[in-house]
Design a protein around this motif. Structure first.
Motif, short mmCIF file in Angstrom:
data_model
loop_
_atom_site.label_atom_id
_atom_site.label_comp_id
_atom_site.label_asym_id
_atom_site.label_seq_id
_atom_site.Cartn_x
_atom_site.Cartn_y
_atom_site.Cartn_z
N MET A 231 0.86 -1.17 0.00
CA MET A 231 0.00 0.00 0.00
C MET A 231 0.89 1.22 0.00
SD MET A 231 -2.90 1.39 2.46
CE MET A 231 -3.98 0.94 1.18
N SER A 232 0.61 2.12 -0.86
CA SER A 232 1.42 3.33 -0.90
C SER A 232 0.81 4.38 0.00
CB SER A 232 1.53 3.85 -2.33
OG SER A 232 0.27 4.25 -2.78
N VAL A 233 1.68 5.16 0.59
CA VAL A 233 1.28 6.27 1.44
C VAL A 233 1.74 7.53 0.75
CG1 VAL A 233 1.68 7.33 3.69
CG2 VAL A 233 1.39 4.88 3.53
N PRO A 234 0.92 8.59 0.76
CA PRO A 234 1.32 9.82 0.08
C PRO A 234 2.70 10.29 0.53
CG PRO A 234 -0.94 9.99 0.81
CD PRO A 234 -0.38 8.72 1.39
N PRO A 235 3.48 10.89 -0.36
CA PRO A 235 4.80 11.38 0.01
C PRO A 235 4.71 12.48 1.05
CG PRO A 235 4.18 12.20 -2.14
CD PRO A 235 3.12 11.22 -1.72
N THR A 236 5.84 12.76 1.67
CA THR A 236 5.90 13.82 2.67
C THR A 236 5.41 15.13 2.07
OG1 THR A 236 7.79 12.75 3.67
CG2 THR A 236 7.45 15.04 4.23
N ASP A 237 4.59 15.84 2.84
CA ASP A 237 4.05 17.11 2.37
C ASP A 237 5.15 18.15 2.30
OD1 ASP A 237 1.23 16.49 2.21
OD2 ASP A 237 1.35 16.23 4.38
N ARG A 238 5.17 18.93 1.22
CA ARG A 238 6.17 19.99 1.07
C ARG A 238 5.99 21.07 2.13
NH1 ARG A 238 5.24 18.92 -4.67
NH2 ARG A 238 3.38 20.14 -4.44
N LYS A 239 4.75 21.28 2.58
CA LYS A 239 4.50 22.34 3.54
C LYS A 239 4.73 21.90 4.99
CE LYS A 239 -0.39 21.35 3.13
NZ LYS A 239 -1.66 21.82 2.70
N ARG A 240 5.10 20.65 5.21
CA ARG A 240 5.34 20.14 6.56
C ARG A 240 6.50 20.90 7.20
NH1 ARG A 240 7.21 14.01 8.16
NH2 ARG A 240 7.82 14.55 10.26
N PRO A 241 6.29 21.36 8.44
CA PRO A 241 7.38 22.06 9.13
C PRO A 241 8.58 21.14 9.30
CG PRO A 241 5.30 22.34 10.31
CD PRO A 241 5.06 21.33 9.22
N VAL B 177 1.21 20.03 19.00
CA VAL B 177 0.35 20.72 18.04
C VAL B 177 -0.71 19.80 17.44
CG1 VAL B 177 2.08 22.46 17.47
CG2 VAL B 177 1.93 20.35 16.10
N GLY B 178 -0.63 18.51 17.74
CA GLY B 178 -1.62 17.57 17.22
C GLY B 178 -1.44 16.20 17.82
N VAL C 34 0.61 18.37 9.40
CA VAL C 34 0.71 17.70 10.69
C VAL C 34 -0.14 16.44 10.71
CG1 VAL C 34 0.31 17.93 13.18
CG2 VAL C 34 1.27 19.86 11.89
N ALA C 35 -1.40 16.51 10.29
CA ALA C 35 -2.27 15.33 10.27
C ALA C 35 -1.71 14.27 9.32
CB ALA C 35 -3.69 15.72 9.90
N SER C 36 -1.18 14.70 8.19
CA SER C 36 -0.57 13.74 7.26
C SER C 36 0.60 13.02 7.90
CB SER C 36 -0.09 14.46 5.99
OG SER C 36 -1.18 14.93 5.25
N ALA C 37 1.42 13.76 8.63
CA ALA C 37 2.57 13.15 9.30
C ALA C 37 2.11 12.15 10.37
CB ALA C 37 3.45 14.23 9.92
N LEU D 247 1.36 6.42 11.83
CA LEU D 247 0.47 5.31 12.20
C LEU D 247 0.63 4.16 11.22
CD1 LEU D 247 -1.93 3.96 13.69
CD2 LEU D 247 -3.42 5.21 12.09
N PHE D 248 0.53 4.45 9.93
CA PHE D 248 0.61 3.39 8.94
C PHE D 248 2.01 2.77 8.89
CE2 PHE D 248 -2.88 6.02 6.85
CZ PHE D 248 -3.86 5.36 7.56
N GLY D 249 3.03 3.57 9.15
CA GLY D 249 4.39 3.03 9.21
C GLY D 249 4.54 2.01 10.33
N GLU D 250 3.81 2.20 11.39
CA GLU D 250 3.88 1.29 12.53
C GLU D 250 2.91 0.13 12.42
OE1 GLU D 250 3.39 1.45 17.39
OE2 GLU D 250 3.92 3.27 16.30
#
Length: 191
Positions: free
Chosen positions: A1-11, A65-66, A93-96, A101-104
């Motif tokens: 299962m693929s997970v979306p790539p890291t968000d560019r706007k992620r701090p 923050v989340g 943040v929610a994407s991270a 979660l899915f990584g674990e």
């Protein structure tokens, strides 16, 4: 299962770690800012006490923050609560948290479910990016305004050659049209 790539706007200074009891004062503050019908302290204590669950915290510069709360019922993971402080929303943040979660928890055949308000289109789009698909509706699920809940599912293929999550969801819809679909899991609180 693929997970979306890291968000560019992620701090860049965003850290994901286990959520603990010591985080509860900040969790309650975020919960009250983020939701019209916030969870009680007792609900968080109960979820943190479950050995089979995964509870994650998102921090920026040491500030919570989340968070994400996910419980396991038999072989199904139930994403119970995902919240980001309104001042930090739309920054990945929610994407991270979901990615962690899915990584674990992801394993062949893993299944996830959650409920979300139909009016929360941003959350629906986020969950869809991670492979969740709407498979049902719970009437008058939310107590604050009697809004329905959409029931979403995400399924990890049993093997690498199995169908992609979208194909599994489409097959589920076809099965429901013929009356062959299984009912959605009934546990949980709200999204």
């Amino acid at each position: 299962m693929s997970v979306p790539p890291t968000d560019r706007k992620r701090p860049r200074d965003l850290a994901i770690r286990r959520l603990g009891f010591g985080d509860l004062p900040q969790v309650i503050a975020i919960e009250r800012r983020a939701f019209p019908a916030p969870w009680s302290l007792a609900m968080f204590v109960l979820e943190l006490s479950k050995q089979s669950g995964i509870c994650l915290a998102a921090e920026i510069d040491g500030t919570l923050v989340g968070y994400l709360i996910c419980s396991r019922y038999a072989h199904i993971w139930h994403v119970m609560n995902v919240a980001v402080d309104p001042a930090h929303q739309r920054r990945g943040v929610a994407s991270a948290l979901l990615r962690a979660l899915f990584g674990e928890a992801d394993a062949p055949g893993a299944e996830y479910t959650l409920e979300v308000r139909p009016s929360n289109t941003a959350a629906i789009r986020l969950y869809e990016r991670f492979g969740f698909r709407v498979e049902g509706r719970r009437k008058a699920y939310y107590h604050d305004n009697r809004e329905d809940a959409l029931v979403m599912w995400r399924r990890v293929p049993v093997d690498a050659s199995g169908p992609a999550p979208v194909e599994v969801a489409q097959r589920g819809r076809a099965a429901r049209a013929t009356g062959a679909a299984r009912p959605a899991h009934d546990g949980g609180e709200r999204k």
